[in-house]
Design an enzyme around this catalytic site. Structure first.
Site, PDB file in Angstrom:
ATOM      1  N   ASP A  57     -31.270   6.979  -9.873  1.00  0.00           N
ATOM      2  CA  ASP A  57     -29.873   7.292  -9.553  1.00  0.00           C
ATOM      3  C   ASP A  57     -29.055   7.745 -10.741  1.00  0.00           C
ATOM      4  O   ASP A  57     -29.439   7.577 -11.901  1.00  0.00           O
ATOM      5  CB  ASP A  57     -29.186   6.044  -8.980  1.00  0.00           C
TER       6      ASP A  57
ATOM      7  N   ARG B 172     -30.572   9.116  -5.270  1.00  0.00           N
ATOM      8  CA  ARG B 172     -31.855   8.425  -5.074  1.00  0.00           C
ATOM      9  C   ARG B 172     -32.682   9.082  -3.969  1.00  0.00           C
ATOM     10  O   ARG B 172     -33.891   8.950  -3.928  1.00  0.00           O
ATOM     11  CB  ARG B 172     -31.619   6.951  -4.700  1.00  0.00           C
TER      12      ARG B 172
ATOM     13  N   PHE C   7     -32.078  12.693 -19.073  1.00  0.00           N
ATOM     14  CA  PHE C   7     -31.683  11.776 -18.009  1.00  0.00           C
ATOM     15  C   PHE C   7     -32.088  12.380 -16.674  1.00  0.00           C
ATOM     16  O   PHE C   7     -31.610  13.441 -16.291  1.00  0.00           O
ATOM     17  CB  PHE C   7     -30.175  11.512 -18.052  1.00  0.00           C
TER      18      PHE C   7
ATOM     19  N   ASP D 106     -38.367   3.381 -20.302  1.00  0.00           N
ATOM     20  CA  ASP D 106     -37.520   4.129 -21.231  1.00  0.00           C
ATOM     21  C   ASP D 106     -37.528   3.391 -22.576  1.00  0.00           C
ATOM     22  O   ASP D 106     -38.419   3.597 -23.392  1.00  0.00           O
ATOM     23  CB  ASP D 106     -36.124   4.217 -20.596  1.00  0.00           C
ATOM     24  N   THR D 107     -36.567   2.486 -22.799  1.00  0.00           N
ATOM     25  CA  THR D 107     -36.612   1.697 -24.036  1.00  0.00           C
ATOM     26  C   THR D 107     -37.752   0.674 -23.995  1.00  0.00           C
ATOM     27  O   THR D 107     -38.205   0.198 -25.030  1.00  0.00           O
ATOM     28  CB  THR D 107     -35.297   0.914 -24.250  1.00  0.00           C
TER      29      THR D 107
ATOM     30  N   GLU E 262     -42.993   0.343 -11.540  1.00  0.00           N
ATOM     31  CA  GLU E 262     -41.716   0.728 -12.153  1.00  0.00           C
ATOM     32  C   GLU E 262     -41.413   2.196 -11.869  1.00  0.00           C
ATOM     33  O   GLU E 262     -42.333   3.002 -11.694  1.00  0.00           O
ATOM     34  CB  GLU E 262     -41.801   0.565 -13.684  1.00  0.00           C
ATOM     35  N   ASP E 263     -40.137   2.533 -11.883  1.00  0.00           N
ATOM     36  CA  ASP E 263     -39.753   3.939 -11.769  1.00  0.00           C
ATOM     37  C   ASP E 263     -39.941   4.657 -13.094  1.00  0.00           C
ATOM     38  O   ASP E 263     -40.515   5.738 -13.159  1.00  0.00           O
ATOM     39  CB  ASP E 263     -38.295   4.077 -11.279  1.00  0.00           C
TER      40      ASP E 263
HETATM   41  P1  5GP Z   1     -35.614   0.536 -20.014  1.00  0.00           P
HETATM   42  O1  5GP Z   1     -35.329  -0.926 -19.920  1.00  0.00           O
HETATM   43  O2  5GP Z   1     -37.073   0.864 -20.194  1.00  0.00           O
HETATM   44  O3  5GP Z   1     -34.748   1.207 -21.060  1.00  0.00           O
HETATM   45  O4  5GP Z   1     -35.148   1.237 -18.699  1.00  0.00           O
HETATM   46  C1  5GP Z   1     -35.378   0.739 -17.489  1.00  0.00           C
HETATM   47  C2  5GP Z   1     -34.402   1.213 -16.448  1.00  0.00           C
HETATM   48  O5  5GP Z   1     -33.382   2.099 -16.943  1.00  0.00           O
HETATM   49  C3  5GP Z   1     -35.151   2.012 -15.428  1.00  0.00           C
HETATM   50  O6  5GP Z   1     -35.779   1.157 -14.486  1.00  0.00           O
HETATM   51  C4  5GP Z   1     -34.059   2.865 -14.841  1.00  0.00           C
HETATM   52  O7  5GP Z   1     -33.387   2.168 -13.825  1.00  0.00           O
HETATM   53  C5  5GP Z   1     -33.122   3.110 -15.999  1.00  0.00           C
HETATM   54  N1  5GP Z   1     -33.390   4.427 -16.605  1.00  0.00           N
HETATM   55  C6  5GP Z   1     -33.974   4.700 -17.778  1.00  0.00           C
HETATM   56  N2  5GP Z   1     -34.061   6.036 -17.987  1.00  0.00           N
HETATM   57  C7  5GP Z   1     -33.515   6.608 -16.890  1.00  0.00           C
HETATM   58  C8  5GP Z   1     -33.313   7.976 -16.489  1.00  0.00           C
HETATM   59  O8  5GP Z   1     -33.657   8.954 -17.153  1.00  0.00           O
HETATM   60  N3  5GP Z   1     -32.707   8.149 -15.279  1.00  0.00           N
HETATM   61  C9  5GP Z   1     -32.301   7.125 -14.476  1.00  0.00           C
HETATM   62  N4  5GP Z   1     -31.726   7.440 -13.336  1.00  0.00           N
HETATM   63  N5  5GP Z   1     -32.484   5.837 -14.823  1.00  0.00           N
HETATM   64  C10 5GP Z   1     -33.088   5.590 -16.015  1.00  0.00           C
END
Ligand code: 5GP
Length: 176
Positions: free
Chosen positions: A156, A162, A149, A99-100, A95-96
């Site tokens: 992106d 990217r 962010f 977050d949540t 994974e990159d």
């Molecule tokens: P989650 O489901 O854990 O909230 O987030 C997953 C996806 O949200 C990540 O794979 C990414 O694509 C996007 N995301 C969450 N935080 C960031 C951030 O700080 N910057 C960017 N560019 N994408 C984010």
């Protein structure tokens, strides 16, 4: 809009080499399927797999999309699935950012129910634990970051940035 360097390209590369050593110990030189969750992880994935030593390493890709509407929790959909089976194999999900945790939670549930790997581990370049909505913990974490962010190195903002070789913080944007 401006971008401040948050994690330099050099720090990223050095941390990836350390992560690869840990991941290699888990792989143990055997068979492993490494799966990138597109699109954000594509740069990290390419650098990480080139640091891994197993000669029995395969790659595949999934793609997810999240909808964040008026509800507090977003819905995550699998847009593209694996092209091969990983039943009974070791699976490394790359994974990159977590977050949540909603995306990773959906991805792991999908692999367990649809692909039955023997063992599964998660490697993420970035972890933002302060924003978790579901309890999720990656096994291999590059950097734990503050609630900001970030863009670059695969991540992106509206599909741009990217290609930056570093992780930057985007200032002056209200979109999250
Ligand atoms: P989650 O489901 O854990 O909230 O987030 C997953 C996806 O949200 C990540 O794979 C990414 O694509 C996007 N995301 C969450 N935080 C960031 C951030 O700080 N910057 C960017 N560019 N994408 C984010």
């Amino acid at each position: 809009m401006s971008i401040d360097v948050y994690i330099s390209a050099e720090r990223i590369q050095s941390r990836i080499r350390e992560m690869a050593e840990e991941i290699d110990r888990w792989i143990g030189g055997g068979e492993v399927l490494c799966v990138a969750n597109l699109k954000g992880s594509f740069v990290f994935f390419a650098d990480l797999v080139r640091c891994l030593k197993s000669s029995r390493l395969k790659v595949d890709f999934i793609a997810t999309e999240s909808y964040v509407g008026t509800q507090s929790s977003g819905q995550v959909r699998i847009l593209k699935d694996l092209q091969q089976t990983c039943r009974g194999e070791k699976l490394l999900v790359v994974e990159d950012i977590v977050d949540t945790g909603l995306t990773l939670s959906k991805v792991l549930e999908h692999f367990v129910t649809m692909h039955c790997p023997a063992e599964m581990r998660v490697a993420t370049l970035l972890d933002k634990p302060s924003r978790r909505k579901v309890e999720m913990k990656a096994d291999f974490v590059g950097f734990t970051i503050e609630d900001a962010f970030v863009v670059g190195y695969g991540l992106d903002y509206n599909e741009y940035y990217r290609n930056l070789p570093y992780i930057g913080i985007l200032r002056n944007t209200e979109e999250r």
